[in-house]
Design an enzyme around this catalytic site. Structure first.
Site, short mmCIF file in Angstrom:
data_model
loop_
_atom_site.label_atom_id
_atom_site.label_comp_id
_atom_site.label_asym_id
_atom_site.label_seq_id
_atom_site.Cartn_x
_atom_site.Cartn_y
_atom_site.Cartn_z
N CYS A 70 -0.67 5.54 -4.91
CA CYS A 70 -0.68 6.38 -3.70
C CYS A 70 0.59 7.24 -3.63
O CYS A 70 1.70 6.72 -3.48
CB CYS A 70 -0.79 5.46 -2.48
N CYS A 73 2.59 6.83 -0.43
CA CYS A 73 3.27 5.53 -0.46
C CYS A 73 4.55 5.61 -1.27
O CYS A 73 5.59 5.07 -0.88
CB CYS A 73 2.36 4.45 -1.05
#
Length: 147
Positions: A70, A73
């Site tokens: 991600c 993230c």
């Protein structure tokens, strides 16, 4: 008598009773393994350690649900790390890899990442999805905890 709190050890998960003033000074250590109780870094949690840290300690727990693939993230990871240095020992910061801990992600109905869940004594207090910088993380947590 000194005000004390129960703090799970980040190394061995043993529950420790520690005086608040000792934790604030950065000198709290596990009575079982001798590891520091706080180091200013997020703790990686798995299914085996999650319930101990989320439900058995007196210190609020901020969990970052994330995944290694991600992009947002990855962008937030250094900010979350910085927030750990600012918020500990008043709040424990932890990370849960949703790819490796799918049951925890499902249990908390994580539908988008990154998602942060603030917990205290096993109860969810607040939830926030999306990337935040360290200052916003700190403000959000302090606001959710009422101070």
């Amino acid at each position: 008598m000194t005000d004390s709190v129960i703090v799970p050890c980040p190394a061995c998960n043993t529950l420790n009773r520690a005086p608040r003033d000792k934790l604030a000074a950065g000198s709290g250590k596990c009575g079982q393994c001798g590891a520091p109780l706080f180091e200013g870094h997020p703790l990686a949690l798995d299914a085996a350690s999650f319930d101990t840290h989320a439900g058995k300690g007196d210190v609020p727990l901020l969990v970052d649900f994330w995944a290694p693939w991600c992009g947002p993230c990855k962008a937030m990871a250094p900010q979350f790390e910085k927030a750990a240095g600012r918020l500990e020992p008043g709040v424990r910061l932890a990370k849960v890899n949703t790819d490796e801990q799918q049951a925890l992600a499902s249990r908390f109905r994580i539908q988008g990442i990154p998602t942060m869940v603030l917990m205290h004594r096993g109860r969810e207090i607040a939830r926030q999805s999306g990337v935040m910088d360290a200052g916003r993380i700190e403000s959000w947590v302090r606001g959710a905890l009422g101070g």
